[in-house]
Write a protein that holds these residues in place. Structure first.
Motif, mmCIF file in Angstrom:
data_model
loop_
_atom_site.group_PDB
_atom_site.id
_atom_site.type_symbol
_atom_site.label_atom_id
_atom_site.label_comp_id
_atom_site.label_asym_id
_atom_site.label_seq_id
_atom_site.Cartn_x
_atom_site.Cartn_y
_atom_site.Cartn_z
ATOM 1 N N ARG A 45 95.415 52.790 71.494
ATOM 2 C CA ARG A 45 94.546 52.925 72.669
ATOM 3 C C ARG A 45 93.301 53.769 72.415
ATOM 4 N N ARG A 76 94.880 44.881 66.398
ATOM 5 C CA ARG A 76 95.614 44.964 65.122
ATOM 6 C C ARG A 76 94.654 44.728 63.954
ATOM 7 N N ARG A 97 105.663 48.747 67.551
ATOM 8 C CA ARG A 97 105.191 47.428 68.027
ATOM 9 C C ARG A 97 104.149 46.823 67.082
ATOM 10 N N GLY A 102 103.108 41.178 70.702
ATOM 11 C CA GLY A 102 101.974 40.369 71.176
ATOM 12 C C GLY A 102 102.434 38.997 71.638
HETATM 13 N N1 NYM Z 1 101.964 44.702 74.479
HETATM 14 C C1 NYM Z 1 101.928 45.334 73.277
HETATM 15 C C2 NYM Z 1 101.440 43.417 74.628
HETATM 16 O O1 NYM Z 1 101.466 42.848 75.708
HETATM 17 N N2 NYM Z 1 100.878 42.822 73.540
HETATM 18 C C3 NYM Z 1 100.815 43.416 72.308
HETATM 19 O O2 NYM Z 1 100.288 42.843 71.348
HETATM 20 C C4 NYM Z 1 101.369 44.753 72.178
HETATM 21 C C5 NYM Z 1 101.305 45.440 70.865
HETATM 22 O O3 NYM Z 1 101.710 46.535 75.885
HETATM 23 N N3 NYM Z 1 104.426 46.836 77.700
HETATM 24 C C6 NYM Z 1 102.506 45.381 75.667
HETATM 25 C C7 NYM Z 1 103.892 45.878 75.519
HETATM 26 C C8 NYM Z 1 103.949 47.129 76.368
HETATM 27 C C9 NYM Z 1 102.509 47.608 76.395
HETATM 28 O O4 NYM Z 1 103.174 49.747 75.789
HETATM 29 C C10 NYM Z 1 102.269 48.797 75.488
HETATM 30 P P1 NYM Z 1 103.498 51.056 74.900
HETATM 31 O O5 NYM Z 1 104.365 51.801 75.881
HETATM 32 O O6 NYM Z 1 102.185 51.721 74.637
HETATM 33 O O7 NYM Z 1 104.226 50.620 73.675
#
Ligand code: NYM
Ligand code: MG
Length: 214
Positions: A45, A76, A97, A102
């Protein structure tokens, strides 16, 4: 010949499975045993793209579904040069993750097929090991309420879990399922065991490309 490369190790799983806790413990354990290791997380982020994603997840902004999928992928790709540099230097990366989240999250939305969702991430550095922290919904519920971010509802998480199951059928990815219902230290021991094997194996194999025919 250059020194041995680090391993790319990914933790995936539904929310509250303990990914972040376990990533931190693994990095600490590796470092304590003299193995260079760093943690990363996606979405990251902190970048400009990551800030767009963060505002979307926090419901401070709306983004069209394909658009946000491509932003997650771009987030990414923008880190790939750094990842490769660190792996080349012998640093093992422990990633909270990756592309599997994704695909699982976007394909859980109506109107998306997994094939389309995978395309933008084809060719990313391929993890040497992907551990799926498995926790059933009832046990996850005992760990407390969902947060207030987008996707944090039990109905959506159930479809995400189904998508992960489908992704785990792909034999070109080195998946290991971890029983995340055990206590933190026992889960850590399982994760460390698989990670040490992956680190040894990675020393003698070049880094692969994700979802590019094996
Ligand atoms: N997420 C995470 C996606 O929808 N797509 C992606 O490529 C990735 C890497 O973002 N709910 C979603 C999953 C989670 C959120 O949460 C990120 P956190 O708590 O920062 O891992
Ligand atoms: Mg989370």
């Amino acid at each position: 010949m250059a020194s041995k490369r680090g391993a790319l190790i990914v933790l995936e799983g539904v929310d509250r499975a303990g990914k972040t806790t376990q990533c931190k413990k693994l990095v600490q354990a590796l470092q304590a045993s003299g193995r260079p290791a760093e943690m990363m997380r996606f979405p990251d982020r902190t970048t400009t793209i990551g800030q767009l994603i963060s505002a979307y997840l926090e419901k401070k902004s709306d983004l069209e579904d394909h658009t946000v999928h491509l932003l997650f992928s771009a987030n990414r790709w923008e880190l790939v040069p750094l990842m490769k540099q660190q792996l080349d230097r012998g640093i093992t990366l422990v990633v909270d993750r990756y592309a599997f989240s994704g695909v699982a999250f976007t394909s859980a939305k109506p109107g998306f097929c997994m094939d389309w969702c995978m395309k933008p991430d084809v060719g990313l550095p391929k993890p040497d090991l992907v551990m799926f922290l498995q926790l059933n919904p009832a046990e996850a519920a005992l760990r407390g309420q969902f947060g207030s971010e987008r996707y944090e509802t039990s109905a959506f998480q159930k479809s995400v879990q189904q998508k992960f199951k489908q992704l785990m059928k792909d034999p070109s990815v080195n998946w290991k399922v971890i029983d995340a219902s055990k206590n933190v230290d026992d889960v850590h021991d399982d994760i460390k065991h698989h990670s040490l094997n992956a680190i040894s194996a990675a020393e003698n194999t070049p880094l692969g490309e994700l979802w590019k025919g094996g």
